[in-house]
Scaffold this motif. Structure first.
Motif, PDB file in Angstrom:
ATOM      1  N   HIS A  29       0.833  -1.204   0.000  1.00 46.16           N
ATOM      2  CA  HIS A  29       0.000   0.000   0.000  1.00 46.16           C
ATOM      3  C   HIS A  29       0.872   1.261   0.000  1.00 46.16           C
ATOM      4  N   CYS A  94      -6.446  -2.648  -3.273  1.00 50.51           N
ATOM      5  CA  CYS A  94      -7.220  -1.423  -3.037  1.00 50.51           C
ATOM      6  C   CYS A  94      -8.702  -1.753  -2.862  1.00 50.51           C
ATOM      7  N   GLU A  97      -9.110  -2.818   0.613  1.00 52.07           N
ATOM      8  CA  GLU A  97      -9.080  -1.632   1.476  1.00 52.07           C
ATOM      9  C   GLU A  97     -10.422  -0.909   1.454  1.00 52.07           C
TER      10      GLU A  97
END
Length: 104
Positions: A29, A94, A97
């Protein structure tokens, strides 16, 4: 079991083995924003020990997810950046996330 499914299962299992290790997702990340030196990574993720950071960086480099570039300045610097393979994994993470922000 269908012979066509076995190779897929092995690849998926291997992918989960890589991303399931502690700190890997956070390192990826952070590196999605661009190359960083070891000390910068450690500053951004202070709870990650230097020993563990070094170990994870070597593993990710071994998997072809990141590259290590030595810059011959004075003093010599080393930068870590995601490869295309690492960028694509980062893009997939992502979505995880986004899910975590929404549901956890």
């Amino acid at each position: 079991m269908n012979q066509e499914i076995r190779p897929l299962l092995a690849k998926v299992e291997h992918a989960y083995h890589i991303v399931g290790k502690k700190w890997v997702n956070l390192i990826i990340h952070v590196l999605m924003k661009g190359p960083l030196r070891f000390s910068e990574l450690h500053t951004i993720i202070p709870d990650l020990s230097k020993r563990m950071l070094n170990e994870r960086l070597k593993e990710l480099e071994g998997c072809g997810l990141l590259s290590r570039t030595v810059i011959p300045d004075r003093p010599v610097r080393t930068e870590y950046s995601l490869t295309q393979k690492g960028q694509e994994l980062g893009a997939a993470l992502c979505h995880v996330e986004d899910w975590a922000v929404k549901w956890l």
